[in-house]
Design an enzyme around this catalytic site. Structure first.
Site, PDB file in Angstrom:
ATOM      1  N   TYR A 246       4.780   9.484 -20.049  1.00 27.64           N
ATOM      2  CA  TYR A 246       5.878   8.759 -19.671  1.00 27.64           C
ATOM      3  C   TYR A 246       6.169   8.732 -18.344  1.00 27.64           C
ATOM      4  O   TYR A 246       6.814   7.672 -17.796  1.00 27.64           O
ATOM      5  CB  TYR A 246       7.214   9.393 -20.525  1.00 27.64           C
ATOM      6  CG  TYR A 246       7.269   8.688 -22.026  1.00 27.64           C
ATOM      7  CD1 TYR A 246       7.814   7.466 -22.179  1.00 27.64           C
ATOM      8  CD2 TYR A 246       6.662   9.466 -23.062  1.00 27.64           C
ATOM      9  CE1 TYR A 246       7.765   7.070 -23.419  1.00 27.64           C
ATOM     10  CE2 TYR A 246       6.690   8.853 -24.294  1.00 27.64           C
ATOM     11  CZ  TYR A 246       7.166   7.765 -24.541  1.00 27.64           C
ATOM     12  OH  TYR A 246       7.219   6.971 -25.699  1.00 27.64           O
ATOM     13  N   HIS A 403      11.223  13.078 -25.878  1.00 23.36           N
ATOM     14  CA  HIS A 403       9.855  13.053 -26.216  1.00 23.36           C
ATOM     15  C   HIS A 403       9.005  14.310 -25.860  1.00 23.36           C
ATOM     16  O   HIS A 403       7.941  14.563 -25.999  1.00 23.36           O
ATOM     17  CB  HIS A 403       9.117  11.954 -25.295  1.00 23.36           C
ATOM     18  CG  HIS A 403       9.597  10.679 -25.717  1.00 23.36           C
ATOM     19  ND1 HIS A 403       9.028  10.148 -26.915  1.00 23.36           N
ATOM     20  CD2 HIS A 403       9.997   9.808 -24.999  1.00 23.36           C
ATOM     21  CE1 HIS A 403       9.672   8.964 -26.872  1.00 23.36           C
ATOM     22  NE2 HIS A 403      10.377   8.544 -25.896  1.00 23.36           N
TER      23      HIS A 403
END
Lengths: 703, 703
Positions: A246, A403
């Site tokens: 990410y 996440h």
């Protein structure tokens, strides 16, 4: 910070188009560069070929209908790419047909946009978009589209510009800032994309109020917005809390918007902000890859992602051209085999052509996590050239929001160009519509995030923080020690909150001894508790077990799951063997090299051999194998492991050398809260290895 | 043949040393070439570096003790390599130290050889060697060693030559021809190595009687020996009955001895023998690889073996330099990145340097098996450039002796640089001593050879010929048809003996239709019987199932083996689903491309999802996955399968295209002994596909 706020004032340079990646004053130079510099030439040829391909298809703006990976989803994604490509092709070639294509498409969007309701398929737990099933994709769409528009701006009549603005961009700005206000003001990568889209649109449309909101938040008070995001989402080392996968994704809107800010308001000196934070974040992204360019797949991550990803093409080009021209970035650009057809890409391609590239400088390092750098971090140990490098990653970072995986003190090992002890990454087939629309699968939660899916300690068959990310978000490991001398690299970290009443300390070193060619991985995992627990330490491995100190007998006629919960239900138990000797080894053959994992423990353990796939009715889990050291009931428990990297086999010439281990006699001499003393034998030499937790001057003592 | 025998007479050219790969008259040219031509330079540098490395170690000739992969085994292998390298280094550099090293080592062997009994660890079912655990390795040792000796011959004093001959080579010749007489006269690759060792030693030592025995058999009557081996071991197409893996191995003694014969007795025109059979055999070896250079791993085979193997470096160099200089061989030499430092290597390196290479010309073809070319064959279908080629192999060859697998009508599919429907190869960890001394594992017989391990039909859960290779050896499939037009390539073959009372016919085509970019694989498998049977057709695949026409539910909490015998005991049954519709598909994602395997059957089938690993207590089986179409009870049975190769996914840019299938409506309209009529739909177009077994003019009719 206060300084910066004072400097910030609503003064935008005189409007010129294009003005972001490619600027009007550089068009001629870039145009020439596409003839002169091979990488820019190739990059432009690709853009132009894609633009030409777009032109032969009719403009297709379907009513949004499908989930990720589906037809309308892919078409709208394709549309923004086409508009950007045609924009660039127009600027470089001067051929108006490309501009006309963008204009027609934008007019079509402008005619329909207001008629579209929120997307009918809404991604679970995500804010809906209008064009896509989640608003995030709409923001991304606009980050690209506004650049395409900027490129063809001057070729569109003022009347049509007015139609496009009124029908598309203005309602979109409203949607992004009002309907999506929560996201816009959220310190989170979705917010960054929203902000970048709004800010860049503000610049191109000359709407300073939107730029100001983007930079300082919807309330324009600096509590949210771009600068607040830079302050809070990155650590001082440029680490983005969600992890490398990410990080590279989050990075793009940061740097592309920074580039816009720098062009339109150079006086803001955005690239200098927070001690050149953006440059650090780009470099850290690259440092978070193995030498083959793949990102370390900790937390939710697609495993085959490399730094060739478009986000880092932007990142490397801007870092080199606009921040600091480090020659080792050029070799990354070379591997990317692409530059952005832009002012920055011109400089990169020119310097690469001039032969200025040096190999990318991977460095062992501790990358601190947390806005203030005090929330743990990632320890990266590296040995060897970029062609054949041993790399260890110890994850002692914070949870990393939604996440994040429950894998405190997780260990990844790479060597010889491949994964040796891997991380599963996420359970997801990205963009494969038949697999839940390409989204995260249920197994991401039930398996990939769970502790047992990682190379770290599981206590009582339960995940860290019982798998609750809100709880996990509140605390983080402590990095006790980091050192990166050439012959001894060490990272040591403690986690005290994952299991109440259990302190876990992992100290992992890459130790070069004179007797052996390759450094040894010395890995010591201590669990300290006043109550007895089951301690499971799995080693997920790639390759094939070819030898072991004890006879392992696989179950022949039936397989059963290892447990019932926290990921254990997904594991088949293939073999189980009591290790009475409290020590042993397994040898794995992987990519023609041997890895012997020696272990010694202070209590009797069971050696369990595992494979993934139980309770997976949709057969979504990817083949994975592990062995696990399982101590059934003890208070304190020490696992002393050495990974010996040795020998090679050549299946073409059919030769094998160095298949036998040179290591023996692993012993745990003592182990407590303050100190661990171990010994092992390399060939005939006995080494004593001591960890002194309370003595940073002499943390590792080797005799 | 008679002609040749007449020509054969005992006349050996005047003795010169060296005289085999490197000949005295060419030394000066080769020496210059090592300065001039990059590939020869690099090849020589490697030889010299290895020779220098040998020199720093003391001469080590251990008493033979260990099995394959063990220390003495590896040392003796290393010794012959060292002697050959030092021989070459001596000839090129002129530095006597290299010759002295070879001399010392040979003197040591000469001092010990007669004292050694047969090797104490004897390889099961193999004749023992003296230096190694099987005599085969001794022969190989001598094929290399005699070349090393030949290179340094002139640097050794006559007295020491006499000691070496008397202590080593002469007793060895006796051992090879008398003690190993059975092997020497056997038409088998072990025999070839024996013969080559004896014949080459005969030339170098100027002992014509041994040369004559080598060429015409121990009785010198031509019933056995080298020429008989060429006649009987190869088909007219140059195929060696054991399959590609052993073909390249068997080939080396053939061509190296041919080179010796050609040098010493050029009048024998050995390279012209049997219509240039050796050149054909070399070319066929190359044609038996996928475009990445790996050999098709049918029968017993190590899977990662490529044409970079030293045997084919010899093969390609000699084929190019001594037989016919086809420029596409140069590109193979380029990929091999090596030439033999020799007369032949000089020519290859020089022509490569001159830019004469063209891409290797892979061709769809039928390679006939059997000494007379009438024992079935291999059908190879190919489409696309060497960079991205679809390849199908249909195995309709004879059993291939003891290394043969029970896999009549087996199908292998490659695409996009990787295996799609693979063959398991052999169950063996070559040279890994901890895995049964690197030898074939028990699972080679219980698993790898069994029919169910292959992509072909299993009747009543029993292997072809009940797994009896003696029975299997007696018959072979019949190739009914072969065609290789660009848009339609077909191979059709029948097997009537594998199962008494069951005729099996497989017709596989690579069909390019206008609607699609990539040709379709049209695969029709018919079983014809007057009694009911269970028909199982497995598809072993690589990749991950991402979609299916029916909901497949994996077993969640327990796995059981699929059966009890013929390899079924090694398979875990992961899921089982009745296909009521008699048609369906599964989509597999492999290396970023989609493969949808459509099927239609004329009886109801169960779809079984399988993985390998049951009844494998030593955990020696390598991860493998399959799905199987299983028709529980029928007389005649037709499986109509289409493999659609489509779309792509890019995990770096995160885009997916063409994931959906364009095929539908597979129908079996009629199917009998004479004709099969099928139909399917590609997008909107309906195709009718007819196989007319009795009409070779119109074998496939497409409407």
């Amino acid at each position: 910070m206060a300084m910066f706020c004072l400097m910030f004032a609503l003064r935008i340079s005189a409007q010129e188009h294009p003005g972001i990646m490619l600027t009007k004053k550089n068009i001629e130079a870039v145009r020439k560069g596409t003839d002169t510099y091979p990488l820019l030439k190739k990059s432009y040829q690709k853009v132009k070929a894609d633009a030409d391909k777009a032109l032969v298809e009719s403009v297709n703006v379907p009513t949004p209908k499908d989930a990720g990976g589906g037809a309308t989803h892919e078409q709208h994604k394709k549309n923004y790419t086409n508009m950007l490509n045609c924009g660039v092709a127009y600027q470089i070639s001067g051929d108006k047909k490309y501009a006309t294509y963008v204009e027609s498409m934008l007019l079509k969007y402008a005619a329909d946009y207001n008629k579209w309701p929120l997307h009918p398929k809404r991604k679970e737990n995500h804010q809906a978009g209008k064009i896509f099933w989640q608003s995030l994709n709409d923001f991304v769409w606009q980050v690209y589209t506004i650049q395409g528009y900027d490129m063809v701006y001057e070729a569109i009549s003022p009347k049509n510009r007015e139609i496009i603005n009124a029908g598309l961009f203005e309602p979109m700005l409203k949607f992004f800032t009002v309907d999506c206000k929560e996201t816009f003001d959220k310190i989170h990568n979705h917010g960054t994309w929203d902000i970048a889209a709004v800010g860049m649109t503000g610049y191109v449309l000359n709407k300073p109020e939107y730029v100001q909101m983007a930079i300082k938040g919807s309330a324009k008070d600096g509590k949210t917005g771009y600068l607040a995001q830079i302050d809070q989402l990155f650590s001082p080392d440029g680490y983005y809390t969600e992890g490398p996968y990410y990080q590279r994704y989050a990075l793009l809107p940061f740097i592309i918007f920074a580039k816009a800010i720098n062009n339109f308001q150079p006086e803001l000196k955005i690239f200098e902000y927070r001690n050149q934070l953006l440059a650090k974040a780009i470099n850290t992204s690259l440092q978070l890859t193995y030498t083959d360019g793949t990102f370390f797949p900790i937390n939710d991550a697609i495993k085959s992602k490399t730094y060739e990803t478009p986000e880092l093409v932007y990142g490397v080009d801007i870092a080199y051209a606009d921040i600091k021209p480090l020659p080792d970035l050029l070799s990354v650009a070379e591997r990317q085999a692409e530059v952005v057809v832009s002012d920055a890409g011109l400089k990169v391609a020119a310097d690469l052509y001039a032969g200025m590239a040096t190999p990318f400088s991977y460095r062992p390092q501790l990358i601190k996590d947390g806005a203030n750098g005090k929330e743990g971090g990632l320890g990266i140990l590296r040995y060897g050239s970029n062609e054949d490098q041993q790399v260890l990653l110890i994850k002692a970072a914070s949870q990393g929001m939604g996440h994040g995986h429950f894998d405190r003190l997780n260990l990844l090992y790479y060597d010889n160009g491949v994964e040796i002890l891997p991380d599963y990454g996420s359970a997801r087939f990205i963009n494969i519509e038949s697999k839940k629309g390409g989204d995260y699968l249920p197994e991401n939660k039930s398996w990939a995030k769970q502790t047992v899916a990682h190379n770290t300690l599981v206590v009582d068959q339960t995940s860290h923080h019982k798998g609750n990310s809100d709880v996990a978000q509140k605390s983080y490991p402590e990095v006790l020690y980091f050192k990166s001398d050439n012959n001894l690299q060490v990272v040591s970290a403690a986690e005290r909150n994952a299991y109440p009443g259990v302190e876990m300390i992992r100290t992992t070193a890459l130790l070069k001894v004179a007797e052996l060619k390759k450094p040894l991985v010395i890995d010591v995992f201590q669990a300290l508790s006043e109550k007895p627990h089951q301690y499971d330490l799995p080693f997920w491995y790639k390759g094939h077990i070819v030898d072991a100190s004890l006879k392992i007998s696989g179950f022949t006629d039936q397989l059963k799951p290892l447990g019932e919960n926290y990921g254990y239900q997904h594991i088949w138990l293939n073999a189980e063997q009591l290790v009475k000797e409290k020590a042993g080894y397994l040898s794995i053959l992987n990519n023609k090299r041997f890895y012997t994992i020696h272990f010694a423990t202070d209590n009797e353990v069971n050696l369990k051999v595992l494979s993934l796939g139980a309770n997976d009715p949709d057969m979504s889990l990817v083949e994975s194998k592990a062995f696990m050291l399982s101590a059934p009931k003890s208070n304190n428990q020490t696992f002393f492991n050495i990974i010996e990297t040795h020998g090679r086999t050549n299946t073409v010439s059919e030769t094998t050398t160095g298949a036998s281990s040179a290591l023996s006699d692993l012993r745990i001499i003592s182990s407590d809260k303050k100190q661990v003393t171990l010994s092992f034998k390399v060939k005939q030499k006995v080494y004593t290895y001591q960890i002194n937790y309370q003595n940073k001057e002499n943390f590792i003592k080797l005799n």
